[in-house]
Design an enzyme around this catalytic site. Structure first.
Site, PDB file in Angstrom:
ATOM      1  N   ASP A   8       0.882  -1.166   0.000  1.00 53.72           N
ATOM      2  CA  ASP A   8       0.000   0.000   0.000  1.00 53.72           C
ATOM      3  C   ASP A   8       0.923   1.221   0.000  1.00 53.72           C
ATOM      4  O   ASP A   8       2.125   1.101   0.246  1.00 53.72           O
ATOM      5  CB  ASP A   8      -0.855  -0.057   1.288  1.00 53.72           C
ATOM      6  CG  ASP A   8      -1.469   1.268   1.623  1.00 53.72           C
ATOM      7  OD1 ASP A   8      -2.160   1.830   0.752  1.00 53.72           O
ATOM      8  OD2 ASP A   8      -1.244   1.764   2.734  1.00 53.72           O
ATOM      9  N   ASP A  10      -0.097   5.146   1.039  1.00 58.44           N
ATOM     10  CA  ASP A  10      -0.284   6.121   2.121  1.00 58.44           C
ATOM     11  C   ASP A  10      -0.358   5.467   3.489  1.00 58.44           C
ATOM     12  O   ASP A  10      -1.187   4.598   3.711  1.00 58.44           O
ATOM     13  CB  ASP A  10      -1.545   6.938   1.858  1.00 58.44           C
ATOM     14  CG  ASP A  10      -1.364   7.856   0.668  1.00 58.44           C
ATOM     15  OD1 ASP A  10      -2.112   7.720  -0.319  1.00 58.44           O
ATOM     16  OD2 ASP A  10      -0.438   8.683   0.708  1.00 58.44           O
TER      17      ASP A  10
HETATM   18  C1  XBP Z   1      -5.141   6.103   1.128  1.00 63.66           C
HETATM   19  C2  XBP Z   1      -6.405   6.770   0.792  1.00 63.66           C
HETATM   20  C3  XBP Z   1      -6.312   8.003  -0.029  1.00 63.66           C
HETATM   21  C4  XBP Z   1      -5.470   9.059   0.686  1.00 63.66           C
HETATM   22  C5  XBP Z   1      -5.689  10.408   0.048  1.00 63.66           C
HETATM   23  O1  XBP Z   1      -4.987   5.208   0.067  1.00 63.66           O
HETATM   24  O2  XBP Z   1      -7.474   6.280   1.125  1.00 63.66           O
HETATM   25  O3  XBP Z   1      -7.625   8.474  -0.182  1.00 63.66           O
HETATM   26  O4  XBP Z   1      -5.903   9.136   2.047  1.00 63.66           O
HETATM   27  O5  XBP Z   1      -5.322  10.315  -1.332  1.00 63.66           O
HETATM   28  P1  XBP Z   1      -4.051   3.910   0.322  1.00 63.66           P
HETATM   29  P2  XBP Z   1      -6.363  10.785  -2.435  1.00 63.66           P
HETATM   30  O6  XBP Z   1      -4.062   3.631   1.805  1.00 63.66           O
HETATM   31  O7  XBP Z   1      -4.739   2.832  -0.477  1.00 63.66           O
HETATM   32  O8  XBP Z   1      -2.700   4.297  -0.190  1.00 63.66           O
HETATM   33  O9  XBP Z   1      -6.824  12.165  -2.004  1.00 63.66           O
HETATM   34  O10 XBP Z   1      -5.595  10.770  -3.727  1.00 63.66           O
HETATM   35  O11 XBP Z   1      -7.475   9.769  -2.407  1.00 63.66           O
END
Ligand code: XBP
Length: 267
Positions: A8, A10
């Protein structure tokens, strides 16, 4: 046994959710909105994957009349585009680094000939900004599959993004491990049949993560030991040999973490 690692982005590759939170708040101000997502509220809002979906959920709860306007989805799109641009600037100026152990594990996996993938509900540009800044310009060649919200519209906890990565990797889930940070990510990876290692952070450390193969506060480094949030292992950091063992022993009975299961067996 272990042939692939799927990361993953973020909260897992780097502690980026705080930067997302700041970018959302600055964008709200730029748009003349009196919205402010403090850390405790953001922890709750993170149960919704996807920035546009998160904004929509928030508006429906706190400004339902605005959410009901006919141009609302266009408004959200414009707001999110601005936030994404701001996020990239903040990421770069903030010199956000990868979490402890991430780069070490990536290099070890590459040296061992493992196949690497990325599965994120975040925008491609977010992943690109982070990894351009940390792994150099040719990082994309390290990953045999990179699936983001630009290529897979269905967000976690749906398994679609992991299924898309597995299809591209041409690997069976039983030969791979997913590394995640949220309950949505855990649910998505498990639904795709993957044993999942959780690395928690400020916004997720209070979650239960039932069904995770392992719950840690990070991957650790020899000089920066990790803490095992649940289970009886005592080791300073995650390496490939350890992940092999986790995968070999792991059985997802869906009701308890791997190590609680092990404790049951040991008892
Ligand atoms: C994390 C998310 C994203 C980020 C914000 O994704 O849910 O929405 O919080 O990025 P992951 P965006 O854990 O799958 O990496 O504003 O581009 O959605």
């Amino acid at each position: 046994m272990l042939q692939g690692l799927i990361f993953d982005v973020d909260g897992t590759l780097a502690d980026t959710e705080e930067i997302h939170r700041l970018a959302f708040n600055q964008t709200f101000t730029d748009f003349g909105l009196d919205w402010n997502w403090n850390p405790d509220l953001y922890e709750e809002l993170l149960v919704t994957s996807g920035g546009k979906e998160r904004i929509t959920q928030y508006a429906k709860a706190f400004e339902p009349e605005r959410a009901a306007t006919p141009d609302f989805s266009d408004f959200v799109r414009r707001l999110h585009n601005q936030k994404t641009a701001l996020y990239a600037e903040m990421l770069t100026s903030g010199h956000i680094r990868l979490r402890p152990g991430v780069e070490r594990l990536l290099h070890a996996a590459r040296s061992a000939g493992l196949t690497l993938g990325i599965a994120t509900s975040s925008a491609w540009s977010n992943a690109k900004a982070l990894l351009d800044n940390n792994l150099g310009r040719n990082w994309q060649s390290w990953f045999a599959a990179i699936e983001t919200s630009d290529t897979v519209t269905e967000k976690k906890p749906a398994p679609a993004v992991y299924q898309a990565v597995l299809d591209r990797l041409r690997l069976a889930p039983k030969h791979c491990i997913a590394i995640e940070d949220t309950e949505n990510g855990l649910a998505a990876a498990r639904a795709a049949g993957l044993a999942t290692v959780i690395t928690t952070h400020r916004f997720t450390r209070n979650r239960r993560f039932m069904g995770a193969a392992l719950v840690l506060d990070g991957l650790g480094e020899p000089d920066q030991p990790m803490t095992v949030t649940r289970g009886s292992i005592k080791r300073p950091y995650v390496d490939l040999a350890f992940l092999e063992r986790v995968l070999a022993d792991y059985k997802d009975v869906g009701s308890s973490t791997y190590w609680e299961q092990q404790l049951l067996v040991l008892a």
